[in-house]
Design a protein around this motif. Structure first.
Motif, PDB file in Angstrom:
ATOM      1  N   GLY A 189       0.823  -1.255  -0.030  1.00  0.00           N
ATOM      2  CA  GLY A 189      -0.043  -0.033   0.079  1.00  0.00           C
ATOM      3  C   GLY A 189       0.965   1.426   0.046  1.00  0.00           C
TER       4      GLY A 189
ATOM      5  N   GLY B 145      -0.314   4.394   0.082  1.00  0.00           N
ATOM      6  CA  GLY B 145      -0.862   5.657   0.748  1.00  0.00           C
ATOM      7  C   GLY B 145      -0.091   6.025   1.840  1.00  0.00           C
ATOM      8  N   ILE B 146      -0.712   7.084   2.341  1.00  0.00           N
ATOM      9  CA  ILE B 146       0.192   7.972   3.556  1.00  0.00           C
ATOM     10  C   ILE B 146       0.623   6.949   4.701  1.00  0.00           C
ATOM     11  CG2 ILE B 146      -1.602   9.044   4.627  1.00  0.00           C
ATOM     12  CD1 ILE B 146      -0.032  11.653   4.258  1.00  0.00           C
ATOM     13  N   VAL B 147      -0.174   6.187   4.808  1.00  0.00           N
ATOM     14  CA  VAL B 147       0.182   5.291   6.185  1.00  0.00           C
ATOM     15  C   VAL B 147       1.234   4.309   5.770  1.00  0.00           C
ATOM     16  CG1 VAL B 147      -0.892   3.602   7.779  1.00  0.00           C
ATOM     17  CG2 VAL B 147      -2.305   5.374   7.163  1.00  0.00           C
TER      18      VAL B 147
ATOM     19  N   GLU C 248       2.728  -1.152  -4.574  1.00  0.00           N
ATOM     20  CA  GLU C 248       1.370  -0.292  -4.589  1.00  0.00           C
ATOM     21  C   GLU C 248       1.055  -0.697  -6.226  1.00  0.00           C
ATOM     22  OE1 GLU C 248      -0.705   1.842  -3.274  1.00  0.00           O
ATOM     23  OE2 GLU C 248      -1.530   1.909  -5.391  1.00  0.00           O
ATOM     24  N   LYS C 249      -0.538  -1.164  -6.078  1.00  0.00           N
ATOM     25  CA  LYS C 249      -1.055  -1.417  -7.288  1.00  0.00           C
ATOM     26  C   LYS C 249      -1.238  -0.368  -8.393  1.00  0.00           C
ATOM     27  CE  LYS C 249      -5.736  -1.362  -5.551  1.00  0.00           C
ATOM     28  NZ  LYS C 249      -6.235  -0.049  -6.256  1.00  0.00           N
TER      29      LYS C 249
ATOM     30  N   GLN D 276      -6.951   7.341  -0.777  1.00  0.00           N
ATOM     31  CA  GLN D 276      -7.617   8.032  -0.109  1.00  0.00           C
ATOM     32  C   GLN D 276      -6.733   9.261   0.409  1.00  0.00           C
ATOM     33  OE1 GLN D 276      -9.487   5.933   3.902  1.00  0.00           O
ATOM     34  NE2 GLN D 276      -8.270   4.560   2.772  1.00  0.00           N
ATOM     35  N   SER D 277      -5.572   8.885   0.242  1.00  0.00           N
ATOM     36  CA  SER D 277      -4.210   9.722   0.516  1.00  0.00           C
ATOM     37  C   SER D 277      -4.123  10.972  -0.439  1.00  0.00           C
ATOM     38  CB  SER D 277      -2.877   9.346   0.763  1.00  0.00           C
ATOM     39  OG  SER D 277      -2.924   8.299   1.682  1.00  0.00           O
TER      40      SER D 277
ATOM     41  N   ASN E 287      -8.462  13.739  -0.226  1.00  0.00           N
ATOM     42  CA  ASN E 287      -8.860  14.133   1.198  1.00  0.00           C
ATOM     43  C   ASN E 287      -9.007  15.889   1.185  1.00  0.00           C
ATOM     44  OD1 ASN E 287      -6.313  14.909   1.789  1.00  0.00           O
ATOM     45  ND2 ASN E 287      -5.703  13.020   2.461  1.00  0.00           N
ATOM     46  N   SER E 288      -9.271  16.250   2.243  1.00  0.00           N
ATOM     47  CA  SER E 288      -9.506  17.796   2.506  1.00  0.00           C
ATOM     48  C   SER E 288      -8.206  18.389   2.932  1.00  0.00           C
ATOM     49  CB  SER E 288     -10.333  17.800   3.573  1.00  0.00           C
ATOM     50  OG  SER E 288     -11.701  17.350   3.506  1.00  0.00           O
TER      51      SER E 288
ATOM     52  N   VAL F 251      -6.490  18.813   5.521  1.00  0.00           N
ATOM     53  CA  VAL F 251      -6.553  19.489   6.968  1.00  0.00           C
ATOM     54  C   VAL F 251      -5.619  18.721   7.912  1.00  0.00           C
ATOM     55  CG1 VAL F 251      -7.967  19.726   8.747  1.00  0.00           C
ATOM     56  CG2 VAL F 251      -8.752  20.355   6.502  1.00  0.00           C
TER      57      VAL F 251
ATOM     58  N   VAL G 202      -0.764  -6.789  -5.232  1.00  0.00           N
ATOM     59  CA  VAL G 202      -0.771  -8.222  -4.669  1.00  0.00           C
ATOM     60  C   VAL G 202      -1.892  -9.160  -4.744  1.00  0.00           C
ATOM     61  CG1 VAL G 202      -0.745  -9.250  -2.191  1.00  0.00           C
ATOM     62  CG2 VAL G 202       0.850  -7.261  -2.703  1.00  0.00           C
TER      63      VAL G 202
ATOM     64  N   ALA H  84      -3.435  -1.662   3.128  1.00  0.00           N
ATOM     65  CA  ALA H  84      -3.816  -1.723   1.708  1.00  0.00           C
ATOM     66  C   ALA H  84      -5.160  -0.685   1.815  1.00  0.00           C
ATOM     67  CB  ALA H  84      -4.269  -3.098   1.345  1.00  0.00           C
TER      68      ALA H  84
ATOM     69  N   VAL I 197      -7.786   2.903   9.497  1.00  0.00           N
ATOM     70  CA  VAL I 197      -6.701   4.211   9.755  1.00  0.00           C
ATOM     71  C   VAL I 197      -7.695   5.410   9.016  1.00  0.00           C
ATOM     72  CG1 VAL I 197      -4.516   3.583  10.476  1.00  0.00           C
ATOM     73  CG2 VAL I 197      -5.209   3.460   8.059  1.00  0.00           C
TER      74      VAL I 197
ATOM     75  N   ALA J 196      -5.821  10.273   9.788  1.00  0.00           N
ATOM     76  CA  ALA J 196      -4.735   9.572   9.706  1.00  0.00           C
ATOM     77  C   ALA J 196      -3.658  10.103   8.693  1.00  0.00           C
ATOM     78  CB  ALA J 196      -4.990   7.887   9.165  1.00  0.00           C
TER      79      ALA J 196
ATOM     80  N   THR K 156      -2.869  13.282   9.040  1.00  0.00           N
ATOM     81  CA  THR K 156      -2.312  14.158   9.698  1.00  0.00           C
ATOM     82  C   THR K 156      -1.187  13.451  10.848  1.00  0.00           C
ATOM     83  OG1 THR K 156      -4.307  15.773  10.108  1.00  0.00           O
ATOM     84  CG2 THR K 156      -2.715  15.790  11.767  1.00  0.00           C
TER      85      THR K 156
HETATM   86  C1  LIG Z   1     -12.932  12.367   1.718  1.00  0.00           C
HETATM   87  C2  LIG Z   1     -11.793  12.243   2.922  1.00  0.00           C
HETATM   88  C3  LIG Z   1     -11.256  13.398   3.477  1.00  0.00           C
HETATM   89  C4  LIG Z   1     -10.260  13.378   4.279  1.00  0.00           C
HETATM   90  N1  LIG Z   1      -9.922  14.420   4.994  1.00  0.00           N
HETATM   91  C5  LIG Z   1      -8.742  14.212   5.658  1.00  0.00           C
HETATM   92  C6  LIG Z   1      -8.091  15.325   6.490  1.00  0.00           C
HETATM   93  O1  LIG Z   1      -8.277  16.507   5.991  1.00  0.00           O
HETATM   94  N2  LIG Z   1      -7.119  15.373   7.156  1.00  0.00           N
HETATM   95  C7  LIG Z   1      -6.613  13.980   7.682  1.00  0.00           C
HETATM   96  O2  LIG Z   1      -5.750  13.985   8.473  1.00  0.00           O
HETATM   97  N3  LIG Z   1      -7.113  12.806   6.949  1.00  0.00           N
HETATM   98  C8  LIG Z   1      -8.201  12.960   6.166  1.00  0.00           C
HETATM   99  N4  LIG Z   1      -8.708  11.827   5.620  1.00  0.00           N
HETATM  100  C9  LIG Z   1      -8.250  10.529   6.066  1.00  0.00           C
HETATM  101  C10 LIG Z   1      -7.031  10.112   5.248  1.00  0.00           C
HETATM  102  O3  LIG Z   1      -7.048  10.702   3.901  1.00  0.00           O
HETATM  103  C11 LIG Z   1      -6.842   8.755   5.217  1.00  0.00           C
HETATM  104  O4  LIG Z   1      -7.026   8.212   6.544  1.00  0.00           O
HETATM  105  C12 LIG Z   1      -5.502   8.411   4.752  1.00  0.00           C
HETATM  106  O5  LIG Z   1      -5.203   8.853   3.655  1.00  0.00           O
HETATM  107  C13 LIG Z   1      -5.349   6.581   4.938  1.00  0.00           C
HETATM  108  O6  LIG Z   1      -4.064   6.312   4.084  1.00  0.00           O
HETATM  109  P1  LIG Z   1      -3.918   4.662   3.810  1.00  0.00           P
HETATM  110  O7  LIG Z   1      -2.494   4.917   3.189  1.00  0.00           O
HETATM  111  O8  LIG Z   1      -4.328   3.942   4.770  1.00  0.00           O
HETATM  112  O9  LIG Z   1      -4.997   4.568   2.575  1.00  0.00           O
HETATM  113  P2  LIG Z   1      -4.752   4.690   1.047  1.00  0.00           P
HETATM  114  O10 LIG Z   1      -4.308   6.050   0.829  1.00  0.00           O
HETATM  115  O11 LIG Z   1      -5.934   4.630   0.474  1.00  0.00           O
HETATM  116  O12 LIG Z   1      -3.803   3.777   0.652  1.00  0.00           O
HETATM  117  C14 LIG Z   1      -3.978   2.492   0.366  1.00  0.00           C
HETATM  118  C15 LIG Z   1      -3.081   1.989  -0.880  1.00  0.00           C
HETATM  119  O13 LIG Z   1      -3.103   0.612  -0.840  1.00  0.00           O
HETATM  120  C16 LIG Z   1      -3.142   0.311  -2.259  1.00  0.00           C
HETATM  121  N5  LIG Z   1      -3.531  -1.311  -2.331  1.00  0.00           N
HETATM  122  C17 LIG Z   1      -4.764  -1.760  -2.122  1.00  0.00           C
HETATM  123  N6  LIG Z   1      -4.856  -3.063  -2.307  1.00  0.00           N
HETATM  124  C18 LIG Z   1      -3.437  -3.393  -2.688  1.00  0.00           C
HETATM  125  C19 LIG Z   1      -2.983  -4.530  -3.084  1.00  0.00           C
HETATM  126  N7  LIG Z   1      -3.680  -5.682  -3.348  1.00  0.00           N
HETATM  127  N8  LIG Z   1      -1.801  -4.530  -3.717  1.00  0.00           N
HETATM  128  C20 LIG Z   1      -0.932  -3.313  -3.652  1.00  0.00           C
HETATM  129  N9  LIG Z   1      -1.560  -2.328  -3.237  1.00  0.00           N
HETATM  130  C21 LIG Z   1      -2.755  -2.162  -2.940  1.00  0.00           C
HETATM  131  C22 LIG Z   1      -4.076   1.121  -2.808  1.00  0.00           C
HETATM  132  O14 LIG Z   1      -3.687   1.385  -4.441  1.00  0.00           O
HETATM  133  C23 LIG Z   1      -3.576   2.467  -2.152  1.00  0.00           C
HETATM  134  O15 LIG Z   1      -2.828   3.392  -2.824  1.00  0.00           O
HETATM  135  C24 LIG Z   1      -9.677  11.964   4.724  1.00  0.00           C
HETATM  136  C25 LIG Z   1     -10.135  10.781   4.035  1.00  0.00           C
HETATM  137  C26 LIG Z   1     -11.337  11.085   3.038  1.00  0.00           C
HETATM  138  C27 LIG Z   1     -11.676   9.807   2.170  1.00  0.00           C
END
Ligand SMILES: Cc1cc2nc3c(=O)[nH]c(=O)nc-3n(C[C@H](O)[C@H](O)[C@H](O)COP(=O)(O)OP(=O)(O)OC[C@H]3O[C@@H](n4cnc5c(N)ncnc54)[C@H](O)[C@@H]3O)c2cc1C
Length: 435
Positions: free
Chosen positions: A41, A43-45, A66-67, A75-76, A79-80, A82, A205, A233, A407, A411, A413
């Motif tokens: 994954g 994303g930011i986490v 990352e796929k 999600q990353s 988002n807003s 903030v 994956v 993910a 998360v 998450a 932030t």
């Molecule tokens: C509308 C909205 C507004 C938000 N506003 C804020 C904000 O203002 N401030 C704040 O702090 N948070 C905010 N958030 C929350 C924040 O954006 C998320 O909590 C954070 O981005 C989660 O990160 P992540 O890495 O877990 O997920 P993601 O960013 O979704 O990353 C997961 C990654 O895993 C990859 N993946 C999935 N399956 C597979 C696989 N099988 N093989 C390889 N890769 C895979 C995906 O392609 C993706 O890139 C907001 C969220 C949303 C949706």
């Protein structure tokens, strides 16, 4: 004669290799590449986790897969933007602790690497008498979480900060900020590379098999052997857990958040961030106004059930995603509890005047013509079997695999301390000694 000799030789080779397979227990094929840690994954986490792993364990060979063709596609990158202060979260929860710490860490990170950041502050507005005690409750929660500078404002003070805002009572949160999380993700990826780790995009994956001390991850670019695996993910984190053979306690239910944009000639109506008093039963904050660090003002997001996990338009639909949602008992328990709010969100999604009315409680002068439909994001909301929306960040360590579920906001932030926390949990779960 020649043909029968050839057949006998082939058969013997097959029998000998099968017997060897059984003898040495070589059920898993040899992976194409091997690493010590694989993070799924980008994303930011996942990126923050890989970054913190590289800092804590510089000698371990690390790969993030990352796929999509680039990081922060879901999600990353939707988002807003903030940097939340941490005012909303239950004192003592991981969300509260990691958000307060993460806000300071995010601001410092942005300043260190030249990523746009602005601590513009926010006003939370009570728009009915019933919301005033809840606003007071937020002030107390924020103070318990150690947030500095919180202040209830009278109308004159509120208008000095946001001259156009409506409402009956106001809470000022001066430490809230805005940034560009796509730029933050790009910088995390660059730093992972500089520390000796690798980021492989376009690598999905598809399967996970766990053997004696090694996990083999099957991807669209071949198989990868790893000692330790971290599942970040996002919207697919429950599915990736199931690929690894886990029985998940939660299922991800996708909720889309749709935004409008204030037209440029009306952007002056909003100076910083204007939020309503949220209903703390939900992990959504209610539609609000957010100034973007790159310019422009967003209005939203709402929270409607999405018919596709990565579906950004109302018409996006996935049979598999819907089947997963509707076949899950927890979804129906949730729907029974919250159908009224869910129906309201759907109505606002399809009926712009209802969306505008919600915004007018914060900013009475805004009218429908001031707002144009903009993008959306989809939240990976973890729903438990009893239909409750999981409130806190949630992780699960099973042997040499750690799963990251739920998360949700804040998450982005809190990503740096979340990454550090995952490294801490993984090191103790996997028995890793630092260095
Ligand atoms: C509308 C909205 C507004 C938000 N506003 C804020 C904000 O203002 N401030 C704040 O702090 N948070 C905010 N958030 C929350 C924040 O954006 C998320 O909590 C954070 O981005 C989660 O990160 P992540 O890495 O877990 O997920 P993601 O960013 O979704 O990353 C997961 C990654 O895993 C990859 N993946 C999935 N399956 C597979 C696989 N099988 N093989 C390889 N890769 C895979 C995906 O392609 C993706 O890139 C907001 C969220 C949303 C949706």
């Amino acid at each position: 004669m020649l043909a029968s000799t050839f057949l006998i030789v082939c058969l013997s080779i097959y029998l000998v290799s099968s017997a060897l397979d059984v003898l040495i227990g070589a059920r898993q094929p040899m992976p194409d590449q091997s690493f010590d840690i694989v993070v799924i994954g980008g994303g930011i986490v996942g990126l923050a986790t890989a970054l913190q792993f590289g800092r804590a364990f510089p000698k371990l060979r690390l790969l993030l897969v990352e796929k999509e063709d680039r990081v922060a596609r879901h999600q990353s990158g939707h988002n807003s933007g903030v940097i939340h202060s941490g005012i909303y979260y239950k004192p003592g929860s991981l969300k509260a602790k990691l958000c307060v710490e993460g806000a300071a860490a995010m601001e410092a990170f942005c300043r260190e690497y030249g990523i746009p950041v602005e601590i513009c502050g926010k006003i939370i507005v009570a728009t009915s008498a019933e919301e005033i005690p809840r606003l007071q409750g937020l002030l107390e929660r924020g103070q318990a979480n150690g947030i500095l500078g919180l202040k209830m404002l009278d109308k004159v003070q509120a208008r000095e900060i946001e001259p156009q805002c409506g409402g009956l009572a106001w809470l000022h949160v001066p430490t809230t900020g805005i940034t560009d999380y796509v730029a933050v993700c790009a910088k995390y990826a660059e730093l992972i590379g500089a520390q000796g780790g690798s980021v492989s995009v376009g690598t999905e994956v598809k399967g996970i098999s766990r053997g004696n001390g090694e996990t083999v991850v099957e991807t669209t670019r071949g198989s990868i052997g790893t000692k330790y695996l971290i599942n970040c993910a996002g919207l697919h984190s429950d599915r990736v857990s199931r690929l690894a053979g886990e029985k998940t306690e939660v299922t991800i239910v996708p909720f889309r958040g749709e935004y409008y944009d204030l037209v440029p000639e009306r952007e002056h109506l909003v100076r910083g961030l204007i939020y309503p008093v949220p209903d703390l039963r939900f992990p959504f904050l209610g539609v609000h106004f957010t100034r973007r660090v790159s310019g422009g003002v967003d209005a939203g997001p709402n929270a409607v059930l999405a018919f596709k996990r990565e579906g950004y338009r109302r018409t996006d639909f996935s049979l598999q995603d819907m089947a997963d949602t509707f076949a899950y008992g927890g979804f129906w328990h949730m729907a029974a509890k919250y159908w009224r709010s869910g129906a309201g969100e759907f109505y606002r999604s399809f009926h712009k005047p209802a969306f505008v009315r919600a915004l007018q409680t914060l900013l009475p002068d805004v009218v429908s013509a001031d707002l144009v439909a903009d993008g959306s994001g989809v939240r990976a909301t973890a729903v438990a079997r009893d239909g409750s929306l999981v409130d806190d960040f949630k992780f699960m360590c099973s042997q040499n695999v750690l799963h990251v579920w739920n998360v949700v906001s804040p998450a982005a932030t809190a990503s740096l301390p979340i990454g550090r926390e995952i490294v801490r949990m993984a090191s103790s779960g996997f028995g890793l000694a630092s260095g």
